[in-house]
Design an enzyme around this catalytic site. Sequence first.
Site, short mmCIF file in Angstrom:
data_model
loop_
_atom_site.label_atom_id
_atom_site.label_comp_id
_atom_site.label_asym_id
_atom_site.label_seq_id
_atom_site.Cartn_x
_atom_site.Cartn_y
_atom_site.Cartn_z
N HIS A 260 0.84 -1.20 0.00
CA HIS A 260 0.00 0.00 0.00
C HIS A 260 0.88 1.25 0.00
O HIS A 260 0.61 2.22 0.72
CB HIS A 260 -0.95 -0.01 1.19
CG HIS A 260 -2.06 -1.01 1.07
ND1 HIS A 260 -3.10 -0.85 0.18
CD2 HIS A 260 -2.29 -2.18 1.72
CE1 HIS A 260 -3.93 -1.89 0.29
NE2 HIS A 260 -3.45 -2.72 1.20
N ASP B 209 -0.35 -5.28 5.66
CA ASP B 209 -1.37 -6.10 5.01
C ASP B 209 -1.24 -6.03 3.49
O ASP B 209 -0.68 -5.09 2.94
CB ASP B 209 -2.77 -5.62 5.42
CG ASP B 209 -3.04 -4.19 4.97
OD1 ASP B 209 -2.17 -3.33 5.19
OD2 ASP B 209 -4.12 -3.93 4.40
N GLU B 210 -1.80 -7.02 2.85
CA GLU B 210 -1.98 -7.03 1.39
C GLU B 210 -0.74 -6.53 0.64
O GLU B 210 -0.80 -5.61 -0.16
CB GLU B 210 -3.21 -6.20 1.02
CG GLU B 210 -4.50 -6.76 1.58
CD GLU B 210 -5.71 -5.91 1.28
OE1 GLU B 210 -6.81 -6.47 1.10
OE2 GLU B 210 -5.58 -4.68 1.23
N ALA B 211 0.40 -7.15 0.97
CA ALA B 211 1.65 -6.79 0.31
C ALA B 211 1.99 -7.86 -0.72
O ALA B 211 2.57 -8.90 -0.38
CB ALA B 211 2.78 -6.66 1.34
#
Length: 760
Positions: free
Chosen positions: A266, A328-330
């Site tokens: 992100h 998160d969400e890497a």
Amino acid sequence: MKSYLFLGILCFCLFNCKQENSKKTPIPPNIIPIPLEQELKEGTFNLTKDTNVSGETRFHSVIRYLRSYLDDQLQLHSNTTTAQNEIKFVTDTNITDNEGYSLDINENSIIIGSKTSKGAFYAVQTLLQLIPVVNNGEEIPIQCIKIKDKPRFQYRGMHLDVARHYFSVAFIKKYIDLIASLKYNTFHWHLTEDQGWRIEIKKYPKLQEIAAYRDETLIGHYNDQPQKFDGKKYGGYYTQKEIKDIVAYASERFVTIIPEIEMPGHSQAAIAAYPELGCTDTPVKVATTWGVFDEVYCPTETTFKFLEDVVDEVVDLFPGKYIHIGGDEAPKTKWKTSEFCQQFIKEKNLKDEHGLQSYFITRMEKYINSKGKQIIGWDEILEGGLAPNATVMSWRGVEGAVKAAKKKHNVILTPTSHCYFDYYQSENENEPLAIGGYLPLEKVYHFNPIPEDLTKEEEKYVLGAQGNVWTEYMKTPEKVEYMVFPRAVALSEVLWSSENQKKYVNFTSRLRYFQQRFNHIGVNYANHIYEINGNLIDRNGKLTYRLSTANNEEILYTIDGSVPIYKQSSLYKNPIDIKKTTHLKALVFDKNGNKISPLFSTKINLHKAVGKKITLNTEPNPSYNAGGSKALINGVSGSNKRYGDKEWLGFFGKDVNVSIDLDTLTPINSIKIRFHNGNGQWIYAPKKIKFDFVGTEQVKKHDFISIQNRDSLLCNVHVKFNNIKASKVYIDIPNYGIIPEGKQGAGYKAWTFIDEIIIN
């Protein structure tokens, strides 16, 4: 002093307009969150402009806080010698909890007892809910009552994402006022994202010049095809002066701010400003769509120096214990193809890219610890091994919390199932656009932050929970308020009040009073407490439809698809018999004939599978199993706009085998099934499907059928059959598989969402 007054206090002090004509009558206690103990007493305390407010030196900030309101509303003469009564703050040695308090209201005195100023502040919040509408210069009656109270959980948080959409300093303060009045003690401020960097970092001016602004913004939903954009530059950031002001403002309300600086994923906005932070030389722009992007920080010394410099400025702005580092969400796509990253993995003897993520988080944790702070991260920081002192926010269910607590790490529960306030809160088709999902008020209220899989010893690592507010589809303060309230009101009671005190019907009754306070200060809350709920009931093949409201209001209904009319349509008394395909509509009216509920409308299609036995080889995901397996053959189709209502069942990464027992040999001409195909939410319709049938003596097998129309949001499968008679139907629905590179959720298995299976 008037500048110290804030909207949140006003929210809880202005009250029921009906009381204006009976100023000598105190309002009944309708306190939210409900106190641990409360004992109603005879008599009233009459608050006047001469009421004295005093207390020990340690409580002066809270006394000043209360006086500022009373002075503005009553022209209070502080420390008057003619006072007939008083409000007094004292140390209560019997209170051991730092946030606990006692509130003893008698005819001549109000005694607020606590161990700390924080406890006294929460006592004031309770007191202000007992004050009716204020008219300057008049006596204000307050019900005599004795209250003893303390919170259930030490961490009570509300989150706000300002990176997808930026909000003014004034609104941030209003948001803090509102959550403080609900006894929340933490504001999680999500400041950096792919779509915008919102905090001034003086050492890196391009973060303000480039990363804080995107070229344009997506119009409509991410899943809309083709996607459309507004063509307008958008952005903004908070200066360090503004942040210091907001932090001080929150501190006066005993709210700690946790800043979130995302890493390693992100981070596209930062990489757009400083390309050397990424893994490739290809320039990127600040993201203009939502979702997850492959651009992540490359673990070079340049990157770590940048992040350490950012941390240096952040820790000087936020005095709290924690820095949230995201995690998160890497996606690992760039790391997998980066020669530097692959060599780095070998040099550091890391297992793989997940090990690299763990290295990244652990290294940043050590630096943040050296600054006297601790880190919080989303549950992905568990990947590859958890950093030594990290606190985990578990958002993908409760599994991350369980795993971390068993390793003796502190955890905060934020599961999508109960804490994501960007989800739809009503099944009404007229609800404003949201990211998806379905989280009604009642489900929030029934949330228990203690996972069942923890032992008593492990439960102590659960600090509390938090409501999350991601703002992809919230462009204005009014939209944020609509999505947050009253769900944040419900969560406040989950986190503060004892489980034994909580009853939903009682809560909604108190909420009606609470919403009147919101009306006074213009909070654009969602009003769903009069909403009608419906359920199809199958008892041994006899079908009835049950209607209900939270507080058992009278419901008028029709079964011919017409809109109910006040005093003319049928009054609902008992479940409605369903003997044929029926279009049911219902409304709640007030005593004057005004509609006070949204129109309830549902069609029950009595196809051949309705009321029959259905078996699944695997259970739906608990977050998307509200209707149970019967939802697939109950004659009611799910929403055309969203996948989170009780008629859609969601399966994460699993093949689904359905068996429907029709009891007797039944002619089958066609089968219709609908799948959701919202790729932006990791949802993919299956590529193929297969039907088999059991007749009188044999199984009729068919080959898999390829599903062709997989480009639309809703994927309809309609298969016709000739001369089929069957007593059982078997349907094989293979999962789509791994989401491909370049798509949201790449590398993960896809979700399968299934609506009604219609057999004709």
